[in-house]
Design a protein around this motif. Structure first.
Motif, short mmCIF file in Angstrom:
data_model
loop_
_atom_site.label_atom_id
_atom_site.label_comp_id
_atom_site.label_asym_id
_atom_site.label_seq_id
_atom_site.Cartn_x
_atom_site.Cartn_y
_atom_site.Cartn_z
N ILE A 158 -1.10 11.20 3.64
CA ILE A 158 -0.52 10.49 2.50
C ILE A 158 -0.42 11.40 1.29
O ILE A 158 0.59 11.40 0.57
N ILE A 159 -1.46 12.20 1.05
CA ILE A 159 -1.42 13.13 -0.08
C ILE A 159 -0.33 14.17 0.10
O ILE A 159 0.39 14.52 -0.85
N ILE A 160 -0.17 14.66 1.33
CA ILE A 160 0.90 15.62 1.61
C ILE A 160 2.26 15.00 1.34
O ILE A 160 3.14 15.63 0.75
N SER B 126 3.34 10.39 -7.14
CA SER B 126 2.04 10.25 -7.80
C SER B 126 1.29 9.04 -7.25
O SER B 126 0.07 9.09 -7.06
N ILE B 127 2.03 7.95 -6.98
CA ILE B 127 1.40 6.75 -6.41
C ILE B 127 0.83 7.04 -5.03
O ILE B 127 -0.29 6.63 -4.70
N LEU B 128 1.59 7.77 -4.20
CA LEU B 128 1.10 8.11 -2.86
C LEU B 128 -0.15 8.97 -2.92
O LEU B 128 -1.11 8.75 -2.16
N ILE B 129 -0.17 9.95 -3.82
CA ILE B 129 -1.35 10.79 -3.98
C ILE B 129 -2.55 9.95 -4.40
O ILE B 129 -3.66 10.13 -3.90
N LYS C 198 10.30 3.89 -2.47
CA LYS C 198 10.84 5.20 -2.84
C LYS C 198 12.10 5.54 -2.06
O LYS C 198 13.11 5.96 -2.63
N ASN C 199 12.05 5.33 -0.74
CA ASN C 199 13.21 5.66 0.09
C ASN C 199 14.37 4.70 -0.13
O ASN C 199 15.54 5.10 -0.06
N GLY D 62 0.83 -1.20 0.00
CA GLY D 62 0.00 0.00 0.00
C GLY D 62 0.86 1.25 0.00
O GLY D 62 1.96 1.27 -0.56
N ALA D 63 0.36 2.28 0.69
CA ALA D 63 1.08 3.55 0.73
C ALA D 63 2.44 3.40 1.41
O ALA D 63 3.44 3.96 0.95
#
Length: 201
Positions: free
Chosen positions: A82-84, A186-189, A28-29, A20-21
């Protein structure tokens, strides 16, 4: 005790594998900052999972009732966060490959917040415990072994995910961190939007 530990590991793996997120942020990290950064990110989610497994294992109904009563509000907070994080990744100008202490703490906290703002996880843990025949844990030692197993299982997954990500990066030769940040941002958003869609419908 060994049975509780083993069941906990299996449950932890089952919880960790769905990407998931937190999984997206771990990848990413790992890609941008290396293996250690990815594992630290995953550990934040592991800490949240352990808290929820404690609530489920020891039948802390007062806490679970509170979480479920305000699940919508908590989920909204999680979705916004998550969007932030996604927007931050999109606008991030990070170009270094070595993790710093403050980056590790930030990654851990961010992952923890993402994990803890999913109050439905309590129900999932209760269901998982029931599925594995774990109920009415009267022994504190058995409960400790179960939670330790959950910790171990989720940690194994984050180590594997971070390691695979670093391996793929090395083999692919893709080192454009800015580009990858935009993809994962973009995936997190998208994950954040999905949370709001679930709440609305």
């Amino acid at each position: 005790m060994a049975e509780y530990l083993l069941n906990g590991i299996l449950i932890g793996l089952l919880f960790g594998v769905p990407v998931g997120a937190v999984g997206a942020m771990t990848v990413k990290n790992s890609w941008a900052l290396g293996f250690k950064a990815g594992v630290i990110t995953g550990l934040g989610s592991t800490a949240a999972d352990c808290i929820y497994s404690i609530i489920g294992a020891f039948g802390l109904t007062l806490i679970s009732d509170f979480l479920l009563r305000y699940s919508t509000q908590i989920s909204v907070i999680g979705g916004i966060f998550i969007i932030i994080m996604g927007i931050s990744a999109l606008t991030n100008k990070l170009d270094k490959t070595n993790i710093k202490v403050n980056s590790g703490i930030k990654s851990f906290i961010s992952s923890f917040v993402m994990g803890i703002t999913n109050p439905a996880a309590v129900l999932t843990f209760i269901f998982a415990f029931s599925y594995f025949g774990i109920s009415d844990i009267r022994s504190g030692l058995n409960g400790f072994c179960l939670v330790s197993g959950v910790f171990t299982g989720t940690l194994i997954w984050w180590v594997l995910l971070s390691g695979i990500t670093c391996f793929v990066k090395r083999k692919s030769g893709l080192n454009n961190i800015m580009f990858m940040n935009k993809i994962f941002g973009s995936i997190l958003i998208l994950f954040g939007i999905v949370i709001f869609m679930r709440i609305l419908f």
